[in-house]
Design a protein around this motif. Sequence first.
Motif, PDB file in Angstrom:
ATOM      1  N   ALA A  99       0.835  -1.206   0.000  1.00 11.63           N
ATOM      2  CA  ALA A  99       0.000   0.000   0.000  1.00 11.63           C
ATOM      3  C   ALA A  99       0.871   1.259   0.000  1.00 11.63           C
ATOM      4  O   ALA A  99       0.590   2.218  -0.724  1.00 11.63           O
ATOM      5  CB  ALA A  99      -0.930  -0.005   1.207  1.00 11.63           C
ATOM      6  N   LEU A 100       1.941   1.261   0.779  1.00  4.20           N
ATOM      7  CA  LEU A 100       2.838   2.417   0.826  1.00  4.20           C
ATOM      8  C   LEU A 100       3.508   2.675  -0.515  1.00  4.20           C
ATOM      9  O   LEU A 100       3.794   3.818  -0.858  1.00  4.20           O
ATOM     10  CB  LEU A 100       3.902   2.229   1.909  1.00  4.20           C
ATOM     11  CG  LEU A 100       3.432   2.399   3.340  1.00  4.20           C
ATOM     12  CD1 LEU A 100       4.538   1.980   4.302  1.00  4.20           C
ATOM     13  CD2 LEU A 100       2.996   3.817   3.609  1.00  4.20           C
ATOM     14  N   ALA A 128      -2.008   3.409  10.828  1.00  7.92           N
ATOM     15  CA  ALA A 128      -2.153   4.868  10.719  1.00  7.92           C
ATOM     16  C   ALA A 128      -0.835   5.558  11.048  1.00  7.92           C
ATOM     17  O   ALA A 128      -0.444   6.520  10.388  1.00  7.92           O
ATOM     18  CB  ALA A 128      -3.252   5.361  11.657  1.00  7.92           C
ATOM     19  N   GLU A 129      -0.136   5.041  12.034  1.00 12.25           N
ATOM     20  CA  GLU A 129       1.149   5.620  12.429  1.00 12.25           C
ATOM     21  C   GLU A 129       2.192   5.474  11.315  1.00 12.25           C
ATOM     22  O   GLU A 129       2.917   6.421  11.001  1.00 12.25           O
ATOM     23  CB  GLU A 129       1.638   4.922  13.696  1.00 12.25           C
ATOM     24  CG  GLU A 129       2.607   5.729  14.494  1.00 12.25           C
ATOM     25  CD  GLU A 129       2.881   5.069  15.830  1.00 12.25           C
ATOM     26  OE1 GLU A 129       4.056   4.743  16.056  1.00 12.25           O
ATOM     27  OE2 GLU A 129       1.936   4.888  16.619  1.00 12.25           O
ATOM     28  N   ILE A 130       2.260   4.318  10.703  1.00 11.97           N
ATOM     29  CA  ILE A 130       3.220   4.074   9.613  1.00 11.97           C
ATOM     30  C   ILE A 130       2.912   4.982   8.419  1.00 11.97           C
ATOM     31  O   ILE A 130       3.808   5.616   7.860  1.00 11.97           O
ATOM     32  CB  ILE A 130       3.208   2.589   9.192  1.00 11.97           C
ATOM     33  CG1 ILE A 130       3.783   1.727  10.311  1.00 11.97           C
ATOM     34  CG2 ILE A 130       3.980   2.382   7.896  1.00 11.97           C
ATOM     35  CD1 ILE A 130       3.596   0.242  10.113  1.00 11.97           C
ATOM     36  N   PHE A 131       1.639   5.057   8.040  1.00 11.49           N
ATOM     37  CA  PHE A 131       1.249   5.915   6.917  1.00 11.49           C
ATOM     38  C   PHE A 131       1.502   7.388   7.234  1.00 11.49           C
ATOM     39  O   PHE A 131       1.944   8.149   6.375  1.00 11.49           O
ATOM     40  CB  PHE A 131      -0.220   5.697   6.544  1.00 11.49           C
ATOM     41  CG  PHE A 131      -0.426   4.565   5.592  1.00 11.49           C
ATOM     42  CD1 PHE A 131      -0.763   4.804   4.274  1.00 11.49           C
ATOM     43  CD2 PHE A 131      -0.281   3.253   5.998  1.00 11.49           C
ATOM     44  CE1 PHE A 131      -0.949   3.758   3.382  1.00 11.49           C
ATOM     45  CE2 PHE A 131      -0.463   2.210   5.126  1.00 11.49           C
ATOM     46  CZ  PHE A 131      -0.799   2.463   3.805  1.00 11.49           C
ATOM     47  N   ALA A 132       1.210   7.797   8.460  1.00 13.62           N
ATOM     48  CA  ALA A 132       1.405   9.191   8.852  1.00 13.62           C
ATOM     49  C   ALA A 132       2.879   9.584   8.753  1.00 13.62           C
ATOM     50  O   ALA A 132       3.202  10.666   8.263  1.00 13.62           O
ATOM     51  CB  ALA A 132       0.884   9.414  10.268  1.00 13.62           C
ATOM     52  N   LYS A 133       3.762   8.706   9.188  1.00 13.20           N
ATOM     53  CA  LYS A 133       5.193   8.993   9.064  1.00 13.20           C
ATOM     54  C   LYS A 133       5.592   9.135   7.601  1.00 13.20           C
ATOM     55  O   LYS A 133       6.324  10.041   7.233  1.00 13.20           O
ATOM     56  CB  LYS A 133       6.012   7.876   9.711  1.00 13.20           C
ATOM     57  CG  LYS A 133       6.112   7.991  11.187  1.00 13.20           C
ATOM     58  CD  LYS A 133       7.016   6.918  11.746  1.00 13.20           C
ATOM     59  CE  LYS A 133       7.034   6.978  13.249  1.00 13.20           C
ATOM     60  NZ  LYS A 133       7.808   5.892  13.828  1.00 13.20           N
ATOM     61  N   LYS A 134       5.108   8.235   6.778  1.00 13.76           N
ATOM     62  CA  LYS A 134       5.440   8.254   5.354  1.00 13.76           C
ATOM     63  C   LYS A 134       4.949   9.538   4.675  1.00 13.76           C
ATOM     64  O   LYS A 134       5.602  10.069   3.788  1.00 13.76           O
ATOM     65  CB  LYS A 134       4.846   7.017   4.676  1.00 13.76           C
ATOM     66  CG  LYS A 134       5.074   6.909   3.211  1.00 13.76           C
ATOM     67  CD  LYS A 134       6.491   6.491   2.914  1.00 13.76           C
ATOM     68  CE  LYS A 134       6.664   6.232   1.434  1.00 13.76           C
ATOM     69  NZ  LYS A 134       7.996   5.820   1.106  1.00 13.76           N
ATOM     70  N   SER A 184       4.155  12.447   6.270  1.00 12.81           N
ATOM     71  CA  SER A 184       4.374  13.634   7.121  1.00 12.81           C
ATOM     72  C   SER A 184       3.031  14.207   7.600  1.00 12.81           C
ATOM     73  O   SER A 184       2.770  15.396   7.493  1.00 12.81           O
ATOM     74  CB  SER A 184       5.156  14.702   6.363  1.00 12.81           C
ATOM     75  OG  SER A 184       6.405  14.204   5.967  1.00 12.81           O
ATOM     76  N   ALA A 185       2.185  13.339   8.107  1.00  8.40           N
ATOM     77  CA  ALA A 185       0.835  13.720   8.525  1.00  8.40           C
ATOM     78  C   ALA A 185       0.606  13.378   9.988  1.00  8.40           C
ATOM     79  O   ALA A 185       1.380  12.657  10.608  1.00  8.40           O
ATOM     80  CB  ALA A 185      -0.192  12.997   7.655  1.00  8.40           C
ATOM     81  N   LYS A 186      -0.501  13.868  10.527  1.00  4.71           N
ATOM     82  CA  LYS A 186      -0.907  13.536  11.885  1.00  4.71           C
ATOM     83  C   LYS A 186      -1.908  12.381  11.822  1.00  4.71           C
ATOM     84  O   LYS A 186      -2.917  12.472  11.125  1.00  4.71           O
ATOM     85  CB  LYS A 186      -1.552  14.760  12.542  1.00  4.71           C
ATOM     86  CG  LYS A 186      -1.936  14.503  13.977  1.00  4.71           C
ATOM     87  CD  LYS A 186      -2.352  15.785  14.671  1.00  4.71           C
ATOM     88  CE  LYS A 186      -2.949  15.443  16.009  1.00  4.71           C
ATOM     89  NZ  LYS A 186      -2.183  15.817  17.132  1.00  4.71           N
ATOM     90  N   PRO A 187      -1.642  11.275  12.540  1.00  6.49           N
ATOM     91  CA  PRO A 187      -2.552  10.127  12.489  1.00  6.49           C
ATOM     92  C   PRO A 187      -3.736  10.260  13.445  1.00  6.49           C
ATOM     93  O   PRO A 187      -3.590  10.782  14.548  1.00  6.49           O
ATOM     94  CB  PRO A 187      -1.665   8.963  12.921  1.00  6.49           C
ATOM     95  CG  PRO A 187      -0.667   9.578  13.829  1.00  6.49           C
ATOM     96  CD  PRO A 187      -0.444  10.980  13.314  1.00  6.49           C
ATOM     97  N   TYR A 188      -4.885   9.823  12.995  1.00  9.97           N
ATOM     98  CA  TYR A 188      -6.088   9.738  13.825  1.00  9.97           C
ATOM     99  C   TYR A 188      -6.651   8.342  13.635  1.00  9.97           C
ATOM    100  O   TYR A 188      -6.691   7.813  12.527  1.00  9.97           O
ATOM    101  CB  TYR A 188      -7.153  10.759  13.389  1.00  9.97           C
ATOM    102  CG  TYR A 188      -6.750  12.185  13.627  1.00  9.97           C
ATOM    103  CD1 TYR A 188      -7.066  12.823  14.819  1.00  9.97           C
ATOM    104  CD2 TYR A 188      -6.054  12.892  12.658  1.00  9.97           C
ATOM    105  CE1 TYR A 188      -6.678  14.136  15.042  1.00  9.97           C
ATOM    106  CE2 TYR A 188      -5.670  14.207  12.871  1.00  9.97           C
ATOM    107  CZ  TYR A 188      -5.984  14.831  14.053  1.00  9.97           C
ATOM    108  OH  TYR A 188      -5.604  16.123  14.266  1.00  9.97           O
ATOM    109  N   GLY A 189      -7.113   7.749  14.728  1.00 10.65           N
ATOM    110  CA  GLY A 189      -7.698   6.420  14.653  1.00 10.65           C
ATOM    111  C   GLY A 189      -9.058   6.383  15.317  1.00 10.65           C
ATOM    112  O   GLY A 189      -9.299   7.072  16.307  1.00 10.65           O
ATOM    113  N   LEU A 190      -9.953   5.607  14.775  1.00 11.60           N
ATOM    114  CA  LEU A 190     -11.293   5.427  15.301  1.00 11.60           C
ATOM    115  C   LEU A 190     -11.567   3.938  15.380  1.00 11.60           C
ATOM    116  O   LEU A 190     -11.573   3.248  14.361  1.00 11.60           O
ATOM    117  CB  LEU A 190     -12.317   6.126  14.395  1.00 11.60           C
ATOM    118  CG  LEU A 190     -13.771   6.024  14.793  1.00 11.60           C
ATOM    119  CD1 LEU A 190     -13.994   6.725  16.129  1.00 11.60           C
ATOM    120  CD2 LEU A 190     -14.643   6.646  13.721  1.00 11.60           C
TER     121      LEU A 190
END
Length: 71
Positions: free
Chosen positions: A33-34, A56-62, A64-70
């Motif tokens: 996916a990355l 979400a954390e892995i994608f956010a690092k890739k 440069s975003a802030k991760p949110y989870g629900l």
Amino acid sequence: MKLSSYNDEFYSKVYNEKPKSYYQMHRKKIETALSFIENKKAERILDIGCGDGLIAEIFAKKLSAKPYGLE
């Protein structure tokens, strides 16, 4: 953790190899996916049904975003 026969079969068809573990199968899906979002940026990542939030954390690092989870 034992792989279900469906997941094992799907992974084998997509990656042309048998998974050695659940972790390997899960990690390979994330890496695939990355690979589709190379050189992209985002402000936020939303993962619905995030569990422990690792994806979400892995994608956010890739991205440069802030991760949110629900959950």
